[in-house]
Scaffold this active site. Structure first.
Site, mmCIF file in Angstrom:
data_model
loop_
_atom_site.group_PDB
_atom_site.id
_atom_site.type_symbol
_atom_site.label_atom_id
_atom_site.label_comp_id
_atom_site.label_asym_id
_atom_site.label_seq_id
_atom_site.Cartn_x
_atom_site.Cartn_y
_atom_site.Cartn_z
ATOM 1 N N SER A 136 -6.683 1.904 -1.986
ATOM 2 C CA SER A 136 -5.180 1.521 -2.273
ATOM 3 C C SER A 136 -4.729 0.213 -1.617
ATOM 4 C CB SER A 136 -4.239 2.607 -1.896
ATOM 5 O OG SER A 136 -4.311 2.542 -0.308
ATOM 6 N N LYS B 173 0.341 1.001 3.827
ATOM 7 C CA LYS B 173 1.001 0.159 2.952
ATOM 8 C C LYS B 173 1.576 -1.184 3.007
ATOM 9 C CE LYS B 173 -0.041 3.463 -0.043
ATOM 10 N NZ LYS B 173 -1.351 3.672 -0.793
#
Length: 223
Positions: A48, A109
């Site tokens: 990701s 993230k």
């Protein structure tokens, strides 16, 4: 002189297993303190954050840059700075908040929206407070544009997301691999108390497919 000799005779040397045991205990306590308040190691399990972070990258996360969290509380002490837009953070996955501590997962993230920001996604492009927010690290691996209402909710938020206001004490985060990241577009915001620290360096990287280290990535700062 005789008293000194008598004192030495009374001194009993610790058994070797006790000395080793005490040394291991001290080492364990120091390691726990470092892991809790200073730095912690993490391994990247998914794509990701490609190409900033690859599967098999091992990184260090600073636990004190945002302030060290006092165990079993939501209090932080001695913060050097606050989380900023563009920082790559490790945090406890918000949807695991009600699970037992050993069941909670850590996510990594990049911060896109700060408290009070208005975040929107249109045609894969991110807008913050009405302005296009583009960073060189973001990539798109899917050419398809998912139109609103064409996928089961909330999957259709990948390429189009209505404007959302980031609440006080929360952050909006996204993966650099925008089309293949499960992030704030789908499950919401990250609370300040859920942030564990800021990723700052890759200390090891292993390519499982080639069974070789990625030497060019080792020791590189994370941007």
């Amino acid at each position: 002189m005789s008293e000194l000799i008598e004192m030495k005779e009374k001194t009993v040397k610790k058994p070797w297993y006790r000395e080793y045991g005490e040394a291991l205990l001290v080492a364990a306590v120091l390691a726990l303190i470092i892991r809790t308040f200073v730095v912690q190691a993490f391994k990247i399990p998914s794509g990701s954050m490609e190409d900033t972070l690859l599967i098999g990258d091992h990184l260090l996360v600073s636990k004190f840059v945002y302030g060290s969290r006092i165990p079993f509380t939501d209090q932080f002490v001695l913060p050097l700075t606050t989380p900023e837009r563009g920082d790559i953070i490790v945090f406890e996955f918000p949807e695991d908040a009600d699970k037992s501590w050993w069941q909670r997962r850590d996510f990594i993230k990049r911060i896109i929206g700060l408290p009070g920001d208005l975040v929107e996604v249109r045609d894969k492009q991110v807008y913050v407070n009405g302005s296009l927010y583009h960073i060189p690290q973001e990539i798109h691996k899917e050419h398809e544009i998912i139109q609103p209402g064409s996928r089961p909710h909330p999957q259709d938020r990948r390429d189009f997301m209505a404007p959302v206001r980031v609440p006080a004490g929360h952050y909006f985060v996204m993966g650099d691999n925008r089309d293949r990241s499960y992030d704030s577009r789908f499950w919401g915001f990250v609370q300040r108390e859920q942030i564990k620290g800021k990723a700052f360096i890759k200390y090891w990287s292993w390519d499982a497919e080639r069974m070789l280290p990625r030497w060019s990535r080792i020791g590189r700062l994370i941007e």
